[in-house]
Design a protein around this motif. Structure first.
Motif, PDB file in Angstrom:
ATOM      1  N   GLY A 196       0.833  -1.196   0.000  1.00  0.00           N
ATOM      2  CA  GLY A 196       0.000   0.000   0.000  1.00  0.00           C
ATOM      3  C   GLY A 196       0.863   1.238   0.000  1.00  0.00           C
ATOM      4  N   ASP A 197       0.228   2.399  -0.168  1.00  0.00           N
ATOM      5  CA  ASP A 197       1.021   3.633  -0.177  1.00  0.00           C
ATOM      6  C   ASP A 197       1.592   3.908   1.209  1.00  0.00           C
ATOM      7  OD1 ASP A 197      -0.919   4.998   1.409  1.00  0.00           O
ATOM      8  OD2 ASP A 197      -2.051   5.546  -0.376  1.00  0.00           O
ATOM      9  N   ASN A 198       2.399   4.951   1.297  1.00  0.00           N
ATOM     10  CA  ASN A 198       3.175   5.191   2.514  1.00  0.00           C
ATOM     11  C   ASN A 198       2.344   5.590   3.716  1.00  0.00           C
ATOM     12  OD1 ASN A 198       5.741   4.680   1.329  1.00  0.00           O
ATOM     13  ND2 ASN A 198       5.668   6.672   0.333  1.00  0.00           N
ATOM     14  N   GLN A 199       1.051   5.860   3.539  1.00  0.00           N
ATOM     15  CA  GLN A 199       0.237   6.276   4.665  1.00  0.00           C
ATOM     16  C   GLN A 199      -0.916   5.340   4.980  1.00  0.00           C
ATOM     17  OE1 GLN A 199      -2.391   9.692   3.921  1.00  0.00           O
ATOM     18  NE2 GLN A 199      -1.687   9.735   1.798  1.00  0.00           N
ATOM     19  N   PHE A 200      -1.275   4.443   4.049  1.00  0.00           N
ATOM     20  CA  PHE A 200      -2.500   3.677   4.242  1.00  0.00           C
ATOM     21  C   PHE A 200      -2.500   2.849   5.516  1.00  0.00           C
ATOM     22  CE2 PHE A 200      -5.038  -0.191   3.789  1.00  0.00           C
ATOM     23  CZ  PHE A 200      -6.292   0.356   3.602  1.00  0.00           C
TER      24      PHE A 200
ATOM     25  N   VAL B  41       3.475  -3.967   3.391  1.00  0.00           N
ATOM     26  CA  VAL B  41       4.647  -3.365   2.751  1.00  0.00           C
ATOM     27  C   VAL B  41       4.257  -1.970   2.288  1.00  0.00           C
ATOM     28  CG1 VAL B  41       6.376  -3.557   0.937  1.00  0.00           C
ATOM     29  CG2 VAL B  41       5.408  -5.632   1.971  1.00  0.00           C
ATOM     30  N   ALA B  42       4.730  -0.930   2.988  1.00  0.00           N
ATOM     31  CA  ALA B  42       4.474   0.449   2.583  1.00  0.00           C
ATOM     32  C   ALA B  42       5.475   0.844   1.502  1.00  0.00           C
ATOM     33  CB  ALA B  42       4.584   1.387   3.777  1.00  0.00           C
ATOM     34  N   MET B  43       4.983   1.420   0.411  1.00  0.00           N
ATOM     35  CA  MET B  43       5.862   1.741  -0.703  1.00  0.00           C
ATOM     36  C   MET B  43       5.276   2.863  -1.541  1.00  0.00           C
ATOM     37  SD  MET B  43       5.056  -1.688  -2.940  1.00  0.00           S
ATOM     38  CE  MET B  43       6.455  -1.429  -4.002  1.00  0.00           C
ATOM     39  N   ASP B  44       6.088   3.371  -2.436  1.00  0.00           N
ATOM     40  CA  ASP B  44       5.629   4.407  -3.347  1.00  0.00           C
ATOM     41  C   ASP B  44       4.520   3.834  -4.227  1.00  0.00           C
ATOM     42  OD1 ASP B  44       5.494   6.072  -5.796  1.00  0.00           O
ATOM     43  OD2 ASP B  44       7.176   7.116  -4.868  1.00  0.00           O
ATOM     44  N   PRO B  45       3.377   4.534  -4.334  1.00  0.00           N
ATOM     45  CA  PRO B  45       2.260   3.992  -5.124  1.00  0.00           C
ATOM     46  C   PRO B  45       2.589   3.801  -6.596  1.00  0.00           C
ATOM     47  CG  PRO B  45       1.817   6.255  -4.430  1.00  0.00           C
ATOM     48  CD  PRO B  45       3.016   5.796  -3.676  1.00  0.00           C
ATOM     49  N   THR B  46       3.576   4.520  -7.120  1.00  0.00           N
ATOM     50  CA  THR B  46       3.930   4.329  -8.522  1.00  0.00           C
ATOM     51  C   THR B  46       4.602   2.990  -8.766  1.00  0.00           C
ATOM     52  OG1 THR B  46       6.049   5.446  -8.183  1.00  0.00           O
ATOM     53  CG2 THR B  46       4.206   6.807  -8.887  1.00  0.00           C
ATOM     54  N   LEU B  47       5.079   2.340  -7.702  1.00  0.00           N
ATOM     55  CA  LEU B  47       5.795   1.072  -7.861  1.00  0.00           C
ATOM     56  C   LEU B  47       4.952  -0.149  -7.531  1.00  0.00           C
ATOM     57  CD1 LEU B  47       9.165   2.134  -6.156  1.00  0.00           C
ATOM     58  CD2 LEU B  47       8.587   2.208  -8.586  1.00  0.00           C
ATOM     59  N   MET B  48       3.886   0.037  -6.752  1.00  0.00           N
ATOM     60  CA  MET B  48       3.205  -1.143  -6.227  1.00  0.00           C
ATOM     61  C   MET B  48       2.404  -1.895  -7.293  1.00  0.00           C
ATOM     62  SD  MET B  48       0.280   0.590  -3.843  1.00  0.00           S
ATOM     63  CE  MET B  48      -1.008   1.652  -4.490  1.00  0.00           C
ATOM     64  N   TYR B  49       1.947  -1.214  -8.345  1.00  0.00           N
ATOM     65  CA  TYR B  49       1.184  -1.908  -9.385  1.00  0.00           C
ATOM     66  C   TYR B  49       2.074  -2.893 -10.143  1.00  0.00           C
ATOM     67  CZ  TYR B  49      -2.574   1.381  -8.497  1.00  0.00           C
ATOM     68  OH  TYR B  49      -3.574   2.096  -7.896  1.00  0.00           O
ATOM     69  N   ASP B  50       3.285  -2.468 -10.487  1.00  0.00           N
ATOM     70  CA  ASP B  50       4.220  -3.385 -11.138  1.00  0.00           C
ATOM     71  C   ASP B  50       4.576  -4.543 -10.202  1.00  0.00           C
ATOM     72  OD1 ASP B  50       4.293  -1.882 -13.441  1.00  0.00           O
ATOM     73  OD2 ASP B  50       6.053  -0.728 -12.829  1.00  0.00           O
ATOM     74  N   ALA B  51       4.674  -4.246  -8.896  1.00  0.00           N
ATOM     75  CA  ALA B  51       5.048  -5.284  -7.941  1.00  0.00           C
ATOM     76  C   ALA B  51       3.986  -6.379  -7.854  1.00  0.00           C
ATOM     77  CB  ALA B  51       5.275  -4.665  -6.562  1.00  0.00           C
TER      78      ALA B  51
ATOM     79  N   ILE C 145      -2.477  -5.580  -3.444  1.00  0.00           N
ATOM     80  CA  ILE C 145      -2.140  -4.190  -3.135  1.00  0.00           C
ATOM     81  C   ILE C 145      -3.411  -3.432  -2.774  1.00  0.00           C
ATOM     82  CG2 ILE C 145      -0.117  -4.107  -4.625  1.00  0.00           C
ATOM     83  CD1 ILE C 145      -1.849  -2.529  -6.662  1.00  0.00           C
ATOM     84  N   VAL C 146      -3.216  -2.335  -2.072  1.00  0.00           N
ATOM     85  CA  VAL C 146      -4.316  -1.410  -1.821  1.00  0.00           C
ATOM     86  C   VAL C 146      -4.154  -0.288  -2.839  1.00  0.00           C
ATOM     87  CG1 VAL C 146      -5.521  -0.019  -0.114  1.00  0.00           C
ATOM     88  CG2 VAL C 146      -4.174  -1.988   0.624  1.00  0.00           C
ATOM     89  N   GLY C 147      -4.859  -0.431  -3.966  1.00  0.00           N
ATOM     90  CA  GLY C 147      -4.741   0.515  -5.058  1.00  0.00           C
ATOM     91  C   GLY C 147      -5.836   1.562  -5.023  1.00  0.00           C
TER      92      GLY C 147
END
Length: 514
Positions: A380-384, A407-417, A426-428
Motif C-alpha cells: 500500500g502507499d506510505n500512509q495507508f 509493505v508500505a511503498m511508493d504507489p507508482t511502484l506497487m502496481y508493477d510489484a 495491493i491497496v490501489g
C-alpha cells in the motif's frame, strides 16, 4: 521529447524565480542576523558556545519537518513565508560559526597594536578585525549559500515555488526528464552561486578590489535575472490570479492542469502549486492561502471530520459539503464525476485461480495460508497502513497480524510489484489506469470498511466571493467519468506522457469545459 522540453522551459522563469526569491531573502536575513550576533558573542566565549549550540540544534531538525512546523505555527500560511523562515534559520549556523571563528582568530598581537595606537573598540573592529576575518566569514556565507539553494528544492510540499517542483512532479508522475531537469538546474545554480561567493572570498584574502567587483557583479546578475519573473508578477495588474493547490500524485497533477486550463479560459490567470501535502492543502484553503483544489470525500470524512462510520456516497458528499461550509466557509461545488477510492486489487488470473473476489475471501485465504505458508504480502502507499481505514478492514474482516505482512511503498511502484508477483495484493486506487491495463480485479467490500472517495472541487471562502470564480469552475462538476480519469492517469503512469499532455487530452473530451 521536444514538446516535453518546451513545457519544462516554459515553467523555468516561475520556478527559478521562486527559488531565487526564497534563497536571496533567506540568505539576506541570515547574513543580517548572524554577522552582528557573531561579532557580539565572539568576545564572550561561554555565550558564544551557547549561541552556536542553539543554532546547531536548529540545524539538526529535518528540513521537511521544520517546513511543516512553520506552516502550523503560521496558522495555515503556505508558500513563501514558512519556506523563507525555515531557510533563514538554516542559513544562520554556518555564517554565525565562521563569524565567531574569524573574529576570534585575528592575531592578538595585531589587536594589541591597534589598541596601542589609540584605536577605539569600534575602530579596531572595522579597521582591523573584520577586514582580517572577512575571508573566513565569506567562507561561512559560501557554505550557507550552497545549503540554502539546495534545501530550497524541498519547499514544494508546503506550496513553495522552486526548482524542486520539477523534481517532485517528475518522481510522482514517473517523468524522469522533469526530475533530471530540476536536478541539473538546481545543481548548476548552486555551483554558480558557490563560485561567485568564492570569488569574493579570494578577493578578500588577496585584497583584490577588481576580483571582488567581478564577484559582486556576477551575484547581482544571477539574482537579478532569477528575480525578473517574481518582479514582473508583482507589478502586473492584468487579469486576477487563481491559486490552485495539488497533491503529490499523478491524478492531482493532471487535475491541477485541468483546473488551470479552465480558469484561463474564463479569463483568470493560474498560479499552480502542485505536490503539496494534503493536510497542508486543507489548512491553506481554510485560511485563503489557496483558492481551489480537488480533494476526496473519504479524506475529509476520515482525517478532517474524524468520522469512524461509513455511509452511502450521496449522504457522505452532502455531509462533507455541509461540514466544510459551516465550519470554515469552504464551498464544495460538487463531485467531478468519479471516485478515487482505496480498493484491494489482485491480478484477475490469481483471483480466479484462488476464488478470491471479496475481502471476506481474502481474509479466509490469508488465515489458511498462514498455517502452512508465509503470510500474505499486502502493499500500500506510505500512509495507508497508519490510516483508520486499515484498522477498520482488519476489524471487520478479521485479518490477523500474523496472517498478513504489510509493505508500505511508493504507489507508482506497487502496481508493477503485484503484476510481477512480488506482492500478493495491493491497496490501489479505483481511478488508476493501471487497474484495467494490468488486468487487476478490485475486491468487493461488502462490509463497507472503506469509505467512498468522490473527487470534489473545493473553493476557499475568499475566492468564492470573487466575481466569476465559481462560475468559471462549475462546468467541471460531473464532467469527468471514471473511465476518462483512468485513461488520463494511464497516459502518465503507463505511457510516460506529461501531466500537462494528459490534462489537455482529458480537457478536450470535456468539450473544453463548456
Amino acid at each position: 521529447m521536444n514538446q516535453q522540453l518546451a513545457d519544462l522551459f516554459e515553467k523555468l522563469p516561475t520556478y527559478l524565480g521562486g527559488h531565487m526569491l526564497l534563497s536571496a531573502a533567506a540568505l539576506g536575513v541570515g547574513l543580517l542576523a548572524s554577522v552582528p550576533l557573531g561579532i557580539a558573542v565572539s568576545r564572550r566565549p561561554r555565550l558564544a558556545e551557547w549561541t552556536l549550540g542553539i543554532a546547531g540544534v536548529i540545524q539538526t531538525v529535518p528540513s521537511l519537518a521544520l517546513l511543516a512546523l512553520m506552516v502550523i505555527l503560521l496558522q495555515g500560511v503556505i508558500g513563501f513565508w514558512p519556506a523563507f523562515i525555515a531557510l533563514a534559520m538554516y542559513s544562520i549556523l554556518p555564517i554565525l560559526a565562521n563569524t565567531v571563528l574569524g573574529v576570534r582568530g585575528v592575531d592578538a598581537a595585531l589587536v594589541e597594536a591597534a589598541r596601542g595606537l589609540g584605536m577605539s573598540e569600534r575602530q579596531m573592529l572595522f579597521r582591523v578585525q573584520l577586514p582580517l576575518a572577512a575571508p573566513v566569514i565569506l567562507g561561512g556565507i559560501r557554505t550557507a549559500t550552497v545549503l540554502v539553494v539546495g534545501t530550497a528544492t524541498l519547499v514544494t510540499p508546503v506550496g513553495g515555488l522552486c526548482l524542486g517542483n520539477y523534481i517532485f512532479s517528475g518522481l510522482e508522475s514517473m517523468n524522469p526528464a522533469s526530475t533530471v531537469f530540476g536536478c541539473v538546474v538546481a545543481a548548476a545554480l548552486a555551483v554558480v552561486m558557490d563560485q561567485l561567493v568564492r570569488l569574493l572570498e579570494v578577493a578578500a584574502r588577496r585584497r583584490d578590489q577588481r576580483l571582488g567587483l567581478i564577484g559582486a557583479a556576477g551575484l547581482v546578475l544571477v539574482f537579478g535575472g532569477g528575480l525578473a519573473a517574481p518582479a514582473a508578477r508583482l507589478f502586473d495588474g492584468a487579469a486576477p490570479w487563481g491559486v490552485i493547490a495539488g497533491g503529490p500524485f499523478t491524478e492531482q497533477h493532471i487535475l491541477n492542469e485541468v483546473i488551470a486550463r479552465r480558469l484561463r479560459d474564463a479569463g483568470f490567470r493560474a498560479d499552480q502549486r502542485p505536490g503539496m501535502s494534503e493536510g497542508i492543502q486543507i489548512e491553506a484553503l481554510r485560511h485563503n492561502q489557496v483558492d481551489c483544489l480537488v480533494n476526496y470525500t473519504g479524506n475529509i470524512w476520515t482525517l478532517v471530520m474524524k468520522r469512524q462510520d461509513v455511509v452511502e456516497r450521496e449522504q457522505m458528499l452532502a455531509e462533507v459539503t455541509r461540514y466544510l461550509r459551516d465550519r470554515d466557509g469552504i464551498v464544495c461545488l460538487g463531485s467531478l464525476g468519479f471516485e478515487d477510492a482505496y480498493a484491494f486489487a489482485m491480478p484477475k488470473a490469481l483471483t480466479n485461480h484462488l476464488q478470491i473476489h471479496s475481502l471476506e475471501d481474502l481474509s479466509r485465504y490469508a488465515a489458511e495460508r498462514a498455517r502452512v505458508h508465509k503470510p500474505l504480502r499486502i502493499g500500500g502507499d506510505n500512509q495507508f497502513f497508519d490510516r483508520p481505514e486499515w484498522k477498520r478492514v482488519k476489524e471487520l474482516y478479521g485479518l490477523k497480524e500474523g496472517a498478513v505482512e504489510t509493505v508500505a511503498m511508493d504507489p507508482t511502484l506497487m502496481y508493477d510489484a503485484v503484476r510481477d508477483g512480488q506482492l500478493d495484493v495491493i491497496v490501489g486506487y479505483t481511478s488508476d489506469g493501471r487497474v484495467p491495463e494490468y488486468r487487476l480485479e478490485l475486491l468487493q467490500d461488502p462490509r463497507q470498511a472503506l469509505p467512498p472517495y468522490d473527487a470534489i472541487l473545493l473553493v476557499s471562502p475568499k475566492a468564492a466571493g470573487r466575481p466569476g470564480f465559481l462560475e468559471a469552475l462549475r462546468p467541471l462538476v460531473n464532467s469527468i467519468p471514471l473511465e476518462a480519469m483512468q485513461r488520463a492517469n494511464y497516459r502518465v503512469d503507463g505511457e510516460r506522457a506529461t501531466a500537462r499532455k494528459a490534462a489537455e487530452e482529458l480537457y478536450a473530451t470535456l468539450g473544453k469545459g463548456e
